[in-house]
Design a protein around this motif. Structure first.
Motif, PDB file in Angstrom:
ATOM      1  N   LEU A  20     -21.957  -3.108 -22.200  1.00 62.12           N
ATOM      2  CA  LEU A  20     -20.877  -3.818 -21.531  1.00 62.12           C
ATOM      3  C   LEU A  20     -19.712  -4.010 -22.484  1.00 62.12           C
ATOM      4  CD1 LEU A  20     -22.852  -6.625 -19.644  1.00 62.12           C
ATOM      5  CD2 LEU A  20     -22.430  -4.250 -18.954  1.00 62.12           C
ATOM      6  N   SER A  21     -18.505  -3.995 -21.931  1.00 58.47           N
ATOM      7  CA  SER A  21     -17.296  -4.236 -22.719  1.00 58.47           C
ATOM      8  C   SER A  21     -16.528  -5.405 -22.126  1.00 58.47           C
ATOM      9  CB  SER A  21     -16.398  -2.998 -22.719  1.00 58.47           C
ATOM     10  OG  SER A  21     -17.038  -1.887 -23.291  1.00 58.47           O
ATOM     11  N   CYS A  22     -15.909  -6.172 -22.985  1.00 57.18           N
ATOM     12  CA  CYS A  22     -15.047  -7.279 -22.578  1.00 57.18           C
ATOM     13  C   CYS A  22     -13.716  -7.063 -23.287  1.00 57.18           C
ATOM     14  CB  CYS A  22     -15.672  -8.605 -22.968  1.00 57.18           C
ATOM     15  SG  CYS A  22     -14.601 -10.045 -22.718  1.00 57.18           S
ATOM     16  N   SER A  23     -12.704  -6.683 -22.531  1.00 59.51           N
ATOM     17  CA  SER A  23     -11.388  -6.406 -23.102  1.00 59.51           C
ATOM     18  C   SER A  23     -10.468  -7.588 -22.849  1.00 59.51           C
ATOM     19  CB  SER A  23     -10.799  -5.141 -22.478  1.00 59.51           C
ATOM     20  OG  SER A  23     -11.615  -4.023 -22.775  1.00 59.51           O
ATOM     21  N   ALA A  24      -9.767  -8.020 -23.893  1.00 59.61           N
ATOM     22  CA  ALA A  24      -8.981  -9.252 -23.816  1.00 59.61           C
ATOM     23  C   ALA A  24      -7.500  -8.998 -24.019  1.00 59.61           C
ATOM     24  CB  ALA A  24      -9.476 -10.236 -24.864  1.00 59.61           C
ATOM     25  N   SER A  25      -6.695  -9.863 -23.426  1.00 65.61           N
ATOM     26  CA  SER A  25      -5.253  -9.831 -23.642  1.00 65.61           C
ATOM     27  C   SER A  25      -4.683 -11.206 -23.337  1.00 65.61           C
ATOM     28  CB  SER A  25      -4.585  -8.770 -22.760  1.00 65.61           C
ATOM     29  OG  SER A  25      -4.803  -9.046 -21.396  1.00 65.61           O
ATOM     30  N   GLY A  26      -3.484 -11.471 -23.873  1.00 62.99           N
ATOM     31  CA  GLY A  26      -2.794 -12.707 -23.541  1.00 62.99           C
ATOM     32  C   GLY A  26      -3.104 -13.891 -24.431  1.00 62.99           C
ATOM     33  N   PHE A  27      -3.900 -13.710 -25.485  1.00 58.31           N
ATOM     34  CA  PHE A  27      -4.186 -14.796 -26.419  1.00 58.31           C
ATOM     35  C   PHE A  27      -4.554 -14.190 -27.763  1.00 58.31           C
ATOM     36  CE2 PHE A  27      -8.866 -14.543 -26.536  1.00 58.31           C
ATOM     37  CZ  PHE A  27      -9.134 -13.806 -25.392  1.00 58.31           C
ATOM     38  N   THR A  28      -4.674 -15.044 -28.799  1.00 61.72           N
ATOM     39  CA  THR A  28      -4.983 -14.567 -30.151  1.00 61.72           C
ATOM     40  C   THR A  28      -6.476 -14.275 -30.227  1.00 61.72           C
ATOM     41  OG1 THR A  28      -3.205 -15.998 -30.980  1.00 61.72           O
ATOM     42  CG2 THR A  28      -4.701 -15.015 -32.595  1.00 61.72           C
ATOM     43  N   PHE A  29      -6.820 -13.054 -29.912  1.00 65.65           N
ATOM     44  CA  PHE A  29      -8.221 -12.660 -29.749  1.00 65.65           C
ATOM     45  C   PHE A  29      -9.048 -12.956 -30.989  1.00 65.65           C
ATOM     46  CE2 PHE A  29     -11.671 -10.376 -27.972  1.00 65.65           C
ATOM     47  CZ  PHE A  29     -12.220  -9.603 -28.974  1.00 65.65           C
ATOM     48  N   GLU A  30      -8.512 -12.612 -32.160  1.00 71.21           N
ATOM     49  CA  GLU A  30      -9.329 -12.702 -33.388  1.00 71.21           C
ATOM     50  C   GLU A  30      -9.672 -14.141 -33.758  1.00 71.21           C
ATOM     51  OE1 GLU A  30      -6.466 -11.184 -32.994  1.00 71.21           O
ATOM     52  OE2 GLU A  30      -5.008 -11.717 -34.535  1.00 71.21           O
ATOM     53  N   ASN A  31      -9.010 -15.129 -33.158  1.00 68.30           N
ATOM     54  CA  ASN A  31      -9.306 -16.527 -33.443  1.00 68.30           C
ATOM     55  C   ASN A  31     -10.353 -17.126 -32.499  1.00 68.30           C
ATOM     56  OD1 ASN A  31      -7.379 -16.433 -35.419  1.00 68.30           O
ATOM     57  ND2 ASN A  31      -5.829 -17.577 -34.290  1.00 68.30           N
ATOM     58  N   HIS A  32     -10.735 -16.366 -31.500  1.00 65.02           N
ATOM     59  CA  HIS A  32     -11.597 -16.906 -30.454  1.00 65.02           C
ATOM     60  C   HIS A  32     -13.014 -16.370 -30.533  1.00 65.02           C
ATOM     61  CE1 HIS A  32      -7.844 -18.260 -28.748  1.00 65.02           C
ATOM     62  NE2 HIS A  32      -8.501 -18.874 -27.774  1.00 65.02           N
ATOM     63  N   ALA A  33     -13.960 -17.249 -30.262  1.00 67.35           N
ATOM     64  CA  ALA A  33     -15.331 -16.828 -30.030  1.00 67.35           C
ATOM     65  C   ALA A  33     -15.432 -16.244 -28.623  1.00 67.35           C
ATOM     66  CB  ALA A  33     -16.279 -18.020 -30.153  1.00 67.35           C
ATOM     67  N   ILE A  34     -16.366 -15.324 -28.451  1.00 63.47           N
ATOM     68  CA  ILE A  34     -16.594 -14.701 -27.144  1.00 63.47           C
ATOM     69  C   ILE A  34     -18.063 -14.864 -26.780  1.00 63.47           C
ATOM     70  CG2 ILE A  34     -16.527 -12.586 -25.790  1.00 63.47           C
ATOM     71  CD1 ILE A  34     -13.763 -13.505 -26.579  1.00 63.47           C
ATOM     72  N   GLY A  35     -18.295 -15.259 -25.565  1.00 60.05           N
ATOM     73  CA  GLY A  35     -19.662 -15.398 -25.078  1.00 60.05           C
ATOM     74  C   GLY A  35     -19.904 -14.505 -23.882  1.00 60.05           C
ATOM     75  N   TRP A  36     -21.137 -14.068 -23.740  1.00 61.74           N
ATOM     76  CA  TRP A  36     -21.568 -13.337 -22.549  1.00 61.74           C
ATOM     77  C   TRP A  36     -22.543 -14.231 -21.781  1.00 61.74           C
ATOM     78  CZ3 TRP A  36     -19.810  -8.969 -20.411  1.00 61.74           C
ATOM     79  CH2 TRP A  36     -19.101  -8.063 -21.193  1.00 61.74           C
ATOM     80  N   PHE A  37     -22.332 -14.287 -20.475  1.00 57.99           N
ATOM     81  CA  PHE A  37     -23.154 -15.127 -19.616  1.00 57.99           C
ATOM     82  C   PHE A  37     -23.708 -14.301 -18.465  1.00 57.99           C
ATOM     83  CE2 PHE A  37     -22.247 -19.362 -21.268  1.00 57.99           C
ATOM     84  CZ  PHE A  37     -21.191 -19.088 -22.105  1.00 57.99           C
ATOM     85  N   LEU A  38     -24.895 -14.666 -18.021  1.00 58.21           N
ATOM     86  CA  LEU A  38     -25.544 -13.983 -16.909  1.00 58.21           C
ATOM     87  C   LEU A  38     -25.777 -14.958 -15.772  1.00 58.21           C
ATOM     88  CD1 LEU A  38     -27.272 -11.827 -15.430  1.00 58.21           C
ATOM     89  CD2 LEU A  38     -29.218 -12.598 -16.821  1.00 58.21           C
ATOM     90  N   GLN A  39     -25.329 -14.547 -14.590  1.00 59.80           N
ATOM     91  CA  GLN A  39     -25.735 -15.290 -13.391  1.00 59.80           C
ATOM     92  C   GLN A  39     -26.665 -14.391 -12.590  1.00 59.80           C
ATOM     93  OE1 GLN A  39     -22.723 -17.300 -11.097  1.00 59.80           O
ATOM     94  NE2 GLN A  39     -24.341 -18.609 -10.288  1.00 59.80           N
ATOM     95  N   ALA A  40     -27.941 -14.678 -12.708  1.00 60.47           N
ATOM     96  CA  ALA A  40     -28.947 -13.930 -11.967  1.00 60.47           C
ATOM     97  C   ALA A  40     -28.968 -14.421 -10.525  1.00 60.47           C
ATOM     98  CB  ALA A  40     -30.308 -14.105 -12.629  1.00 60.47           C
TER      99      ALA A  40
END
Length: 122
Positions: A20-40
């Motif tokens: 899976l890929s999560c592509s970001a824009s519109g904010f300072t990406f390198e300063n942010h943590a990224i989480g992956w969540f699952l809704q089963a």
């Protein structure tokens, strides 16, 4: 504006792999943590994995530890979730989220993507 776009979902047999890929824009990406969540299906959304601003701070839910790998490419403003040895219980909608805090709880994140569906079935 802030945008997170997931891709890479699909149908896979048990034991298979997806990235899976999560592509970001519109904010300072390198300063942010990224989480992956699952809704089963029929379940509450839960944290699967998260990564801090660099590739040195990562965390996994017990259910995916040893099977999933999270990493980021700050130059591409993208976070990846490599999912191996997939099981039927990994089925659901995977969403990525960005925040200034780090962890597997939803409250750490303020920006969310729409999600990508993963179905693990024979």
């Amino acid at each position: 504006q802030v945008q997170l776009v997931e891709s890479g979902g699909g149908l896979v047999q048990p034991g298979g792999s997806l990235r899976l890929s999560c592509s970001a824009s519109g904010f300072t990406f390198e300063n942010h943590a990224i989480g992956w969540f699952l809704q089963a299906p029929g379940k509450k959304r839960e944290g699967v994995s998260c990564i801090g601003s660099s590739n040195t701070s990562v965390s996994y839910a017990t259910s995916v530890a040893g099977r999933f790998l999270i990493y980021r490419d700050n130059a591409k403003k993208t976070v990846y979730l490599q999912m191996n040895n997939l099981k039927p219980e990994d089925t659901g909608v995977y969403s990525c989220a960005a925040g200034l805090w780090w962890g597997l709880g939803e409250s750490a994140y303020e920006h969310w993507g729409q999600g990508t569906r993963v179905t693990v079935s024979s």
